[in-house]
Design a protein around this motif. Structure first.
Motif, mmCIF file in Angstrom:
data_model
loop_
_atom_site.group_PDB
_atom_site.id
_atom_site.type_symbol
_atom_site.label_atom_id
_atom_site.label_comp_id
_atom_site.label_asym_id
_atom_site.label_seq_id
_atom_site.Cartn_x
_atom_site.Cartn_y
_atom_site.Cartn_z
ATOM 1 N N PHE A 475 1.932 5.160 -5.391
ATOM 2 C CA PHE A 475 1.338 3.834 -5.584
ATOM 3 C C PHE A 475 2.318 2.767 -5.139
ATOM 4 C CE2 PHE A 475 2.824 5.562 -9.652
ATOM 5 C CZ PHE A 475 3.866 4.707 -9.947
ATOM 6 N N SER A 476 1.782 1.547 -4.954
ATOM 7 C CA SER A 476 2.574 0.425 -4.432
ATOM 8 C C SER A 476 3.357 -0.242 -5.560
ATOM 9 C CB SER A 476 1.651 -0.592 -3.762
ATOM 10 O OG SER A 476 0.804 -1.181 -4.740
ATOM 11 N N ALA A 477 4.216 -1.213 -5.153
ATOM 12 C CA ALA A 477 5.018 -1.951 -6.143
ATOM 13 C C ALA A 477 4.135 -2.783 -7.062
ATOM 14 C CB ALA A 477 6.026 -2.848 -5.421
ATOM 15 N N ASN A 478 3.059 -3.368 -6.513
ATOM 16 C CA ASN A 478 2.140 -4.155 -7.348
ATOM 17 C C ASN A 478 1.434 -3.265 -8.358
ATOM 18 O OD1 ASN A 478 2.759 -6.531 -6.046
ATOM 19 N ND2 ASN A 478 1.118 -6.318 -4.531
ATOM 20 N N GLU A 479 1.024 -2.081 -7.897
ATOM 21 C CA GLU A 479 0.372 -1.147 -8.830
ATOM 22 C C GLU A 479 1.352 -0.679 -9.901
ATOM 23 O OE1 GLU A 479 -2.979 1.037 -6.059
ATOM 24 O OE2 GLU A 479 -0.886 1.652 -5.872
ATOM 25 N N LYS A 480 2.590 -0.487 -9.522
ATOM 26 C CA LYS A 480 3.616 -0.070 -10.480
ATOM 27 C C LYS A 480 3.752 -1.102 -11.604
ATOM 28 C CE LYS A 480 8.631 0.422 -10.840
ATOM 29 N NZ LYS A 480 9.917 0.454 -10.093
ATOM 30 N N GLU A 515 6.030 5.897 -3.341
ATOM 31 C CA GLU A 515 5.543 5.374 -2.073
ATOM 32 C C GLU A 515 4.138 5.894 -1.848
ATOM 33 O OE1 GLU A 515 7.999 5.636 1.400
ATOM 34 O OE2 GLU A 515 9.832 5.794 0.197
ATOM 35 N N LYS A 516 3.343 5.092 -1.210
ATOM 36 C CA LYS A 516 1.969 5.478 -0.918
ATOM 37 C C LYS A 516 1.940 6.739 -0.056
ATOM 38 C CE LYS A 516 -1.286 2.735 -2.598
ATOM 39 N NZ LYS A 516 -2.488 3.248 -3.292
#
Length: 536
Positions: A475-480, A515-516
């Protein structure tokens, strides 16, 4: 003194306090009335002797005797009758030379009147005074005697004993004392009735007991993890414990709580509806903003009359965590039962071979068990028992790994110093960590053809290290950031916020690298040696 007063029961305090108020009030009133009665009595007796003196001064017998310059039996008899009828100490008729014409003691007739207070009467004045004469201290009234031409021919002095005055005052005060005593008794009866009413209203509890009960109630309410809100029959908040206040503030409400209508705080709760019913709503899903809660609502009745309503609630995500813990415990218990049953069966078989002296078969059976054991230890799940000394965690972790292996996941375990046996609070935390991270890993890998998971369990310098790496979708940094601040179910990453919250009291850390389409690495460190020493 204060401690002694606090030891007196409420009933006794009310009676003593009320009695003191009544007694003090009656005492002040009695002093005031006694003073007035004394003055009034003296004024009455002064008026009485003055009136008697005036009556004698205008009598013709008196005037004729003074004109004649001598007394007579008729005058003395008349004067004595008046004296006795009016309970007077003396009545003295005297001429202008203060020579007595009458006196209760006949020996004093013809002698000079005693007292320096008789001078003014011969100036034509009438008055009263206190003085001491031949018969003792008395209140004396003086009145001049005139003839028909208006010439003063003598004077009259009428006296009443000061003892008689004191007796008259005492008689009045006896009546006052009796009235005061009756009033005090009535006050005590009233205080006793009032004290009984207070005790009944307070359910027989003492003030200390009430204060302690309130403190205990507040402590219990604040110790409960569930949110608690109570309203009165007007729909206003009477009580909101700390858990409820923190939840409501976290979900957007920033206003006051006490006596605020519940509709302004949490309209979706609809707690005021419980005021119109006798039924109970249990485990109802109600939202506050974006957060789902499980709520139980009940009406509150006192003496068959509805006085308010109460709601207890908890976040749905918290209940899911509890369910996860219970499931983990159930899995462990089931595993123990299964292994115990299997072990007993093997013992029965061995016992039977020993009893039948089938030693060759027994040898082959033991070799077969040993071979199967070594085959079992070759799996990743079986390795956990050697990496974690705590039986509860090792069994739970082994079951989760075994399930992943059955689902086609290749699990690789890395280790260092084994984890030690742990206290109950640590077991609870690690069950949460393992359950959430394994669920997230499986959710991220389930659509991958090749599923790989690497698990690292180490103890370094008194710190427990847990690393789980998957080759999932990542997942992305925003999702994290979203996963670390939200417990909303349904997204990959669910449970990370709960893990972070669990780690905070233990000074634990949570690191996430993702990472995606390349996977995720979650690293958790918890100081254990320091924590265990504190518990010891």
């Amino acid at each position: 003194m204060k401690r002694l007063w606090e030891q007196v029961p409420l009933k006794g305090q009310v009676m003593l306090f009320s009695s003191l108020i009544v007694l003090l009030s009656l005492l002040i009133l009695s002093l005031f009335v006694a003073h007035n009665q004394t003055n009034n009595t003296r004024e009455y007796l002064a008026e009485k002797v003055q009136l008697s003196a005036s009556h004698v001064a205008y009598n013709s017998l008196v005037q004729n005797s003074l004109k004649a310059g001598e007394t007579n039996q008729e005058l003395m008899h008349y004067i004595e009758i008046i004296r006795e009828e009016n309970d007077l100490l003396y009545i003295v008729v005297m001429d202008t030379n203060k020579i007595r014409f009458t006196h209760p003691n006949s020996e004093q007739i013809g002698r000079t009147f005693v007292g320096t207070d008789a001078e003014q009467v011969f100036s034509g004045e009438k008055y009263t005074s206190d003085n001491v004469g031949t018969l003792g201290p008395s209140m004396r009234a003086f009145h001049p005697v005139w003839d028909n031409e208006g010439n003063q021919i003598g004077a009259v002095s009428v006296g009443i004993s000061t003892d008689a005055i004191a007796n008259a005052v005492l008689d009045n005060q006896k009546i006052l004392i009796m009235i005061t005593t009756i009033s005090l008794i009535l006050g005590l009866i009233g205080a006793w009735t009032l004290a009984n009413h207070f005790k009944k209203t307070l359910n027989g509890m003492e003030p200390k007991e009430i204060a302690l009960a309130v403190q205990e109630r507040n402590s219990m309410l604040e110790a409960v993890n569930d949110g608690i809100i109570a309203i009165n029959n007007a729909g206003e908040v009477l009580l909101a414990n700390d858990a409820a206040q923190q939840f409501l503030k976290r979900t957007g409400y920033q206003g006051p709580f006490d006596h605020t209508p519940i509709d302004l705080i949490w309209p979706e709760l609809k707690l005021q509806e419980m005021l119109m019913t006798t039924s109970t709503d249990t485990h109802e899903l109600i939202k506050k903003g974006d957060v789902e809660t499980v709520v139980t609502r009940v009406p509150m009745y006192v003496n068959h009359q509805c006085v308010g309503a109460l709601a207890t609630f908890n976040e749905r995500s918290h209940l899911h965590d509890i369910v996860r813990h219970l499931i983990g415990a159930e899995v462990y218990a089931h595993s123990l039962r299964s292994e115990t049953h299997e072990f007993m069966n093997k013992l029965h078989i061995i016992q039977a071979m020993v009893e039948t002296e089938s030693y060759e078969e027994l040898k082959d059976y033991i070799e077969d068990l040993s071979e199967r054991y070594h085959m079992k230890t070759a799996s990743a799940a079986s390795q956990v028992e050697q990496l974690v000394e705590d039986v509860s965690i090792s069994h739970y972790l082994a079951k989760r790994i075994g399930w992943l292996e059955q689902m086609g996941v290749h699990v690789h375990i890395q280790s260092g110093i084994p984890w030690p046996s742990m206290s109950a609070d640590f077991i609870d935390i690690w069950v949460t960590v393992i359950g959430n991270t394994f669920d997230n890993a499986w959710e991220a890998m389930q659509h991958k053809e090749q599923k790989n998971l690497t698990l690292t369990l180490k103890q370094v310098g008194g710190v427990l290290r847990y690393v789980i790496e998957d080759n999932g979708i990542g997942f992305s940094a925003n999702e994290k950031q979203q996963f670390l601040t939200s417990t909303k179910k349904g997204d990959h990453g669910y449970g990370l916020a709960n893990i972070k919250k669990k780690l905070q009291p233990l000074n634990g850390t949570l690191d996430i690298l993702s990472e995606k389409d390349k996977g995720t690495i979650i690293t958790i460190h918890i100081p254990y040696t320091e924590r265990r020493q504190e518990n010891d």
